[in-house]
Design a protein around this motif. Structure first.
Motif, PDB file in Angstrom:
ATOM      1  N   GLY A 246       1.053  -1.260  -0.058  1.00 37.27           N
ATOM      2  CA  GLY A 246      -0.029  -0.005  -0.082  1.00 37.27           C
ATOM      3  C   GLY A 246       0.543   1.218  -0.106  1.00 37.27           C
ATOM      4  O   GLY A 246       1.653   1.067   0.332  1.00 37.27           O
ATOM      5  N   VAL A 254      -3.385   3.893  -2.742  1.00 34.81           N
ATOM      6  CA  VAL A 254      -3.438   2.792  -3.386  1.00 34.81           C
ATOM      7  C   VAL A 254      -2.543   1.294  -2.519  1.00 34.81           C
ATOM      8  O   VAL A 254      -2.057   1.531  -2.271  1.00 34.81           O
ATOM      9  CB  VAL A 254      -2.536   3.047  -4.882  1.00 34.81           C
ATOM     10  CG1 VAL A 254      -3.789   4.295  -5.702  1.00 34.81           C
ATOM     11  CG2 VAL A 254      -1.351   3.220  -4.796  1.00 34.81           C
ATOM     12  N   MET A 255      -3.245   0.308  -3.375  1.00 36.06           N
ATOM     13  CA  MET A 255      -2.539  -1.276  -2.841  1.00 36.06           C
ATOM     14  C   MET A 255      -2.912  -1.866  -3.840  1.00 36.06           C
ATOM     15  O   MET A 255      -3.304  -2.279  -4.930  1.00 36.06           O
ATOM     16  CB  MET A 255      -4.253  -1.398  -2.161  1.00 36.06           C
ATOM     17  CG  MET A 255      -5.409  -1.846  -2.150  1.00 36.06           C
ATOM     18  SD  MET A 255      -5.608  -3.650  -2.649  1.00 36.06           S
ATOM     19  CE  MET A 255      -4.907  -3.660  -0.599  1.00 36.06           C
ATOM     20  N   ASN A 256      -2.079  -3.048  -3.553  1.00 33.98           N
ATOM     21  CA  ASN A 256      -1.787  -4.231  -3.906  1.00 33.98           C
ATOM     22  C   ASN A 256      -1.364  -5.598  -3.701  1.00 33.98           C
ATOM     23  O   ASN A 256      -0.133  -5.589  -3.563  1.00 33.98           O
ATOM     24  CB  ASN A 256      -0.741  -3.904  -5.743  1.00 33.98           C
ATOM     25  CG  ASN A 256      -1.404  -5.761  -6.381  1.00 33.98           C
ATOM     26  OD1 ASN A 256      -1.749  -6.509  -6.009  1.00 33.98           O
ATOM     27  ND2 ASN A 256      -0.726  -5.498  -7.740  1.00 33.98           N
ATOM     28  N   ILE A 260       3.548  -4.070  -5.022  1.00 33.44           N
ATOM     29  CA  ILE A 260       2.515  -3.237  -5.596  1.00 33.44           C
ATOM     30  C   ILE A 260       4.588  -3.268  -6.479  1.00 33.44           C
ATOM     31  O   ILE A 260       6.191  -3.195  -5.747  1.00 33.44           O
ATOM     32  CB  ILE A 260       3.260  -1.517  -4.922  1.00 33.44           C
ATOM     33  CG1 ILE A 260       1.709  -1.851  -4.720  1.00 33.44           C
ATOM     34  CG2 ILE A 260       3.447  -0.364  -6.201  1.00 33.44           C
ATOM     35  CD1 ILE A 260       1.296  -0.682  -3.863  1.00 33.44           C
ATOM     36  N   ALA A 265       6.062   2.512  -9.445  1.00 35.25           N
ATOM     37  CA  ALA A 265       5.185   3.471  -8.264  1.00 35.25           C
ATOM     38  C   ALA A 265       6.542   4.402  -8.383  1.00 35.25           C
ATOM     39  O   ALA A 265       5.846   5.861  -8.356  1.00 35.25           O
ATOM     40  CB  ALA A 265       5.359   3.405  -7.012  1.00 35.25           C
ATOM     41  N   THR A 281      -2.436  -1.442  -9.566  1.00 42.43           N
ATOM     42  CA  THR A 281      -3.049  -0.862  -8.506  1.00 42.43           C
ATOM     43  C   THR A 281      -4.362  -0.716  -7.689  1.00 42.43           C
ATOM     44  O   THR A 281      -5.033  -0.387  -8.956  1.00 42.43           O
ATOM     45  CB  THR A 281      -2.242   0.391  -7.514  1.00 42.43           C
ATOM     46  OG1 THR A 281      -2.832   1.493  -8.544  1.00 42.43           O
ATOM     47  CG2 THR A 281      -0.469  -0.107  -6.971  1.00 42.43           C
ATOM     48  N   GLU A 282      -4.785  -0.930  -6.950  1.00 43.83           N
ATOM     49  CA  GLU A 282      -6.621  -0.623  -6.607  1.00 43.83           C
ATOM     50  C   GLU A 282      -6.545   0.445  -5.725  1.00 43.83           C
ATOM     51  O   GLU A 282      -6.098   0.774  -5.013  1.00 43.83           O
ATOM     52  CB  GLU A 282      -7.505  -1.768  -5.868  1.00 43.83           C
ATOM     53  CG  GLU A 282      -7.188  -3.375  -6.988  1.00 43.83           C
ATOM     54  CD  GLU A 282      -7.496  -4.330  -6.010  1.00 43.83           C
ATOM     55  OE1 GLU A 282      -8.671  -3.772  -5.471  1.00 43.83           O
ATOM     56  OE2 GLU A 282      -7.604  -5.521  -6.244  1.00 43.83           O
TER      57      GLU A 282
END
Length: 423
Positions: A246, A254-256, A260, A265, A281-282
């Motif tokens: 995150g 954002v998170m994964n 990530i 990033a 990412t979400e």
């Protein structure tokens, strides 16, 4: 469960919080009341108001500060920040924190801090240079290699330090590279500057994780504050095998859960100046990041991000404060009750002041070190400091913040006692 370093009823505000932490350490150390009073207030404060001519001819008056908290271990050192809501109390607190940082890592500096109340994003480069040079001139009566050595902080960097150094040099009539730290390499800066704070934080995180039986390799990490320190720390953690799950800036997150891509990033942030929309990412809210399922949470933005409102939602086993004053007093008590290990700011962010000292030493000697030498010395200093704090925490059955404060305050008090009070 260790004792919380801050009483739940500690007053709000970063300056009141800093004084409260000192009060708690003084009580635990049975500090002489007179010594306690000496350490509780800054030694010297300067408020300046100065005009700056803008590109369109408009003249605005800005307010700036420089505060020296204590200089009994050596010349004062501390950052310069440009933020729109800067207050004297904030600068006082930062100066006090820098006193404790230097003492913790056994650097012969005292603590100082300063800055200007301004939104730097609204200034052109020419306006920013004009503001910096005028501010430097106004506080110049406090500055010098053996007196007070400014460093970069929020919204300032190597170019700001170059302007400050040049301004001081013009007034002195000769070049004084040791008057500031954080300069570009070409004019007396040091190698390792970009990664210093993050590298120091990584050493502290690794030690805290080891004590908790957690391996950095494979650990899930969330970072709030994806700026200069947050980005570099993400790179350092990624290289050590951690999984960044995150990221948050000052607006979005954002998170994964699978991890990530840190290199991607960093590139995205430099292009977009925001984490929103980061590929792979979400999206999530910044508030939701604090409750993300992770092993290590790193607040690396501004102060007061972890509060009583979100501390109860934190699922991480370790909180590493890569920002000054990241956790409020009330939140600290909540985390202590939940057995969350907090690596305190005065230790976790001390890598920057160590590198500043290395730069100052190199400038004074006109002899510069290699990357390998700097990394080895930084790691040594941070490991020794973290080890000393962990030993104090175990011996006194207190948390790491209380232990760090006890170590730092005891060292500054000893220096003050040995020097004596000038009549």
């Amino acid at each position: 469960m260790t004792e919380s370093s801050r009483p739940a009823s500690a007053p709000n505000g970063i300056w009141a919080q800093a004084q409260g932490e000192l009060d708690a350490a003084a009580e635990r150390l049975h500090l002489d009341p007179g010594m306690h009073r000496v350490l509780r207030v800054p030694k010297r404060e300067l408020t300046v108001r100065f005009p700056v001519t803008h590109d369109d001819g408009r003249v605005d008056v800005y307010t700036g500060y420089r505060v020296q908290h204590n200089v009994n271990l050596g010349p004062a050192n501390g950052g310069i920040r440009y933020v729109p809501n800067l207050s004297l109390d904030e600068v006082r607190a930062l100066a006090m924190l820098n006193t404790w940082k230097a003492a913790l890592v056994r650097i012969p500096f005292g603590g100082a801090a300063g800055g200007v109340r301004v939104n730097p994003r609204r200034l052109s480069e020419a306006e920013r240079q004009g503001l910096t040079r005028r501010y430097t001139t106004e506080i110049g009566i406090m500055l010098g290699p053996g007196r007070d050595i400014p460093a970069p902080d929020v919204n300032t960097g190597s170019q700001t330090m170059a302007w400050m150094m040049d301004t001081l040099s013009m007034h002195r009539g000769h070049t004084v590279p040791a008057a500031v730290t954080g300069k570009p390499l070409a004019i007396g800066g040091t190698r390792g500057r970009r990664s210093a704070t993050a590298r120091g934080a990584l050493r502290c995180i690794a030690a805290a994780a080891g004590s908790a039986g957690l391996e950095i390799d494979g650990a899930r990490v969330a970072i709030q504050g994806f700026g200069r320190v947050g980005m570099t720390l993400a790179e350092e953690l990624d290289a050590a095998g951690a999984r960044i799950v995150g990221l948050a800036d000052d607006r979005d997150a954002v998170m994964n859960a699978a991890g990530i891509d840190v290199a991607r990033a960093v590139e995205w942030l430099r292009e977009q100046d925001a984490v929103a929309g980061m590929p792979g990412t979400e999206p999530m809210s910044k508030a939701e990041l604090f409750g993300l399922d992770c092993d290590i949470l790193v607040p690396a933005g501004l102060q007061g991000e972890i509060t009583s409102d979100n501390a109860g939602a934190i699922r991480a086993r370790i909180v590493a404060e890569a920002a000054n004053g990241a956790t409020t007093s009330a939140a600290d008590a909540i985390l202590a009750d939940r057995n969350v290990v907090v690596v305190p700011d005065i230790l976790c962010t001390a890598g920057g002041i160590v590198l500043g000292y290395f730069e100052w030493v190199q400038d004074m000697q006109a002899f510069f070190w290699t990357d390998a030498e700097i990394t080895a010395q930084l790691d040594r200093v941070m490991d020794e400091a973290m080890g000393g704090v962990q030993e104090m925490a175990a011996a006194e059955s207190v948390d790491l913040r209380a232990a760090a404060m006890m170590v730092a305050v005891a060292r500054v008090a000893e220096a003050t006692t040995l020097r004596g009070l000038y009549p």
